[in-house]
Motif scaffolding. Sequence first.
Motif, PDB file in Angstrom:
ATOM      1  N   LYS A   1       0.809  -1.221   0.000  1.00 51.70           N
ATOM      2  CA  LYS A   1       0.000   0.000   0.000  1.00 51.70           C
ATOM      3  C   LYS A   1       0.842   1.271   0.000  1.00 51.70           C
ATOM      4  N   THR A   2       1.974   1.232   0.686  1.00 52.22           N
ATOM      5  CA  THR A   2       2.840   2.418   0.723  1.00 52.22           C
ATOM      6  C   THR A   2       3.322   2.758  -0.678  1.00 52.22           C
ATOM      7  N   LEU A   3       3.806   1.768  -1.382  1.00 54.68           N
ATOM      8  CA  LEU A   3       4.305   1.966  -2.743  1.00 54.68           C
ATOM      9  C   LEU A   3       3.175   2.414  -3.672  1.00 54.68           C
ATOM     10  N   ALA A   4       2.025   1.745  -3.585  1.00 58.37           N
ATOM     11  CA  ALA A   4       0.891   2.092  -4.447  1.00 58.37           C
ATOM     12  C   ALA A   4       0.457   3.532  -4.215  1.00 58.37           C
ATOM     13  N   SER A   5       0.478   3.959  -2.952  1.00 58.02           N
ATOM     14  CA  SER A   5       0.101   5.335  -2.627  1.00 58.02           C
ATOM     15  C   SER A   5       1.120   6.329  -3.171  1.00 58.02           C
ATOM     16  N   GLU A   6       2.394   6.045  -2.966  1.00 55.58           N
ATOM     17  CA  GLU A   6       3.456   6.949  -3.433  1.00 55.58           C
ATOM     18  C   GLU A   6       3.459   7.082  -4.950  1.00 55.58           C
ATOM     19  N   MET A   7       3.115   5.992  -5.641  1.00 55.53           N
ATOM     20  CA  MET A   7       3.124   6.006  -7.097  1.00 55.53           C
ATOM     21  C   MET A   7       1.766   6.370  -7.693  1.00 55.53           C
ATOM     22  N   LYS A   8       0.815   6.698  -6.804  1.00 52.19           N
ATOM     23  CA  LYS A   8      -0.531   7.097  -7.230  1.00 52.19           C
ATOM     24  C   LYS A   8      -1.182   6.045  -8.140  1.00 52.19           C
ATOM     25  N   ILE A   9      -1.070   4.796  -7.728  1.00 50.77           N
ATOM     26  CA  ILE A   9      -1.740   3.710  -8.435  1.00 50.77           C
ATOM     27  C   ILE A   9      -3.188   3.714  -7.988  1.00 50.77           C
ATOM     28  N   ASN A  10      -4.066   4.308  -8.792  1.00 46.44           N
ATOM     29  CA  ASN A  10      -5.459   4.458  -8.371  1.00 46.44           C
ATOM     30  C   ASN A  10      -6.446   3.635  -9.194  1.00 46.44           C
ATOM     31  N   GLN A  11      -5.928   2.780 -10.059  1.00 46.74           N
ATOM     32  CA  GLN A  11      -6.775   1.847 -10.804  1.00 46.74           C
ATOM     33  C   GLN A  11      -6.029   0.531 -10.928  1.00 46.74           C
ATOM     34  N   LEU A  12      -6.782  -0.562 -10.936  1.00 46.37           N
ATOM     35  CA  LEU A  12      -6.165  -1.875 -11.089  1.00 46.37           C
ATOM     36  C   LEU A  12      -6.895  -2.651 -12.188  1.00 46.37           C
ATOM     37  N   PRO A  13      -6.116  -3.407 -12.971  1.00 52.41           N
ATOM     38  CA  PRO A  13      -4.655  -3.453 -12.957  1.00 52.41           C
ATOM     39  C   PRO A  13      -4.036  -2.183 -13.549  1.00 52.41           C
ATOM     40  N   THR A  14      -2.805  -1.920 -13.144  1.00 58.32           N
ATOM     41  CA  THR A  14      -1.990  -0.869 -13.760  1.00 58.32           C
ATOM     42  C   THR A  14      -0.715  -1.510 -14.269  1.00 58.32           C
ATOM     43  N   LEU A  15      -0.428  -1.299 -15.541  1.00 53.34           N
ATOM     44  CA  LEU A  15       0.789  -1.824 -16.158  1.00 53.34           C
ATOM     45  C   LEU A  15       1.723  -0.661 -16.481  1.00 53.34           C
ATOM     46  N   ILE A  16       2.989  -0.798 -16.085  1.00 50.41           N
ATOM     47  CA  ILE A  16       3.986   0.238 -16.372  1.00 50.41           C
ATOM     48  C   ILE A  16       5.193  -0.413 -17.044  1.00 50.41           C
ATOM     49  N   LEU A  17       5.593   0.138 -18.174  1.00 47.52           N
ATOM     50  CA  LEU A  17       6.746  -0.373 -18.909  1.00 47.52           C
ATOM     51  C   LEU A  17       7.898   0.622 -18.798  1.00 47.52           C
ATOM     52  N   TYR A  18       9.057   0.126 -18.363  1.00 44.14           N
ATOM     53  CA  TYR A  18      10.252   0.956 -18.231  1.00 44.14           C
ATOM     54  C   TYR A  18      11.300   0.536 -19.257  1.00 44.14           C
ATOM     55  N   ASN A  19      12.062   1.507 -19.749  1.00 44.71           N
ATOM     56  CA  ASN A  19      13.195   1.157 -20.609  1.00 44.71           C
ATOM     57  C   ASN A  19      14.383   0.834 -19.706  1.00 44.71           C
ATOM     58  N   PRO A  20      15.499   0.352 -20.259  1.00 43.43           N
ATOM     59  CA  PRO A  20      16.648  -0.031 -19.431  1.00 43.43           C
ATOM     60  C   PRO A  20      17.222   1.107 -18.571  1.00 43.43           C
ATOM     61  N   ASN A  21      16.865   2.350 -18.866  1.00 42.45           N
ATOM     62  CA  ASN A  21      17.333   3.481 -18.060  1.00 42.45           C
ATOM     63  C   ASN A  21      16.366   3.822 -16.931  1.00 42.45           C
ATOM     64  N   GLN A  22      15.395   2.938 -16.702  1.00 45.15           N
ATOM     65  CA  GLN A  22      14.379   3.100 -15.662  1.00 45.15           C
ATOM     66  C   GLN A  22      13.451   4.287 -15.931  1.00 45.15           C
ATOM     67  N   GLU A  23      13.341   4.675 -17.182  1.00 43.97           N
ATOM     68  CA  GLU A  23      12.416   5.736 -17.549  1.00 43.97           C
ATOM     69  C   GLU A  23      11.093   5.101 -17.964  1.00 43.97           C
ATOM     70  N   GLU A  24      10.011   5.681 -17.469  1.00 44.66           N
ATOM     71  CA  GLU A  24       8.701   5.144 -17.805  1.00 44.66           C
ATOM     72  C   GLU A  24       8.405   5.371 -19.283  1.00 44.66           C
TER      73      GLU A  24
END
Length: 232
Positions: free
Chosen positions: A192-215
């Motif tokens: 919950k801490t991580l979800a709150s900090e990242m503003k994950i307000n819908q499920l499922p949420t998919l996030i794709l990052y490149n090798p530089n950790q950029e969304e």
Amino acid sequence: MKITKILLLITAFIFASCNGQSEKTVEVLPSKTFSEKINTTPNVQLLDVRTPEEFSSEHLDKAVNINWKDSDFETQVAKYDKEKPVFVYCLSGGRSKKAAEKLNELGFTSVYELEGGITKWNADGFGKPLDKVIGMTKTEYKKLIKSDKKVLVDFYAEWCAPCQKMKSYITKMEQDSTSDVVVIRIDADKNKTLASEMKINQLPTLILYNPNQEEQWRYFGYISEENLRKQL
């Protein structure tokens, strides 16, 4: 003859008007409006339709827990006043939508549903600050997604129907060691801490990052395996 026709038309018009006025509705309200309404409604009827376990871990003030999945849901809500507003919410909106529709069907005249559930409520800043870290921290998360490959993160929950529908092929992708994309599944309820900090307000949420950790890409809700692979 003409008078009879006119009287029939007037009667039909009055009936239609009255019928329209008594029509029951469900209103989906954003966090701010929902907050204002529950705080200005005397003896508010506020229903949390999640499981008792979810309710005990966190809930809105003055809320009463009536689990949508209980077989006696209709019996439990029957004790509430149908002529007064009733407010309903869940974690992200799936269960509260069904519950609100059922309340409307049962004759409640004013049904208000919290848009995005308590997840969106917290993300919008209306929830109580967590007094302890629940699950992963953001620092740990950043270490987790560090890779020389693309990283796909799937935020899910066990109760979430679209999440469960996607589980089989995402798990298969997660276990594919030959893939050029690392797949990580994170239970939002247990983090919950991580979800709150990242503003994950819908499920499922998919996030794709490149090798530089950029969304690189973010998606909410159900997506087919075919369309997901196109994004990768």
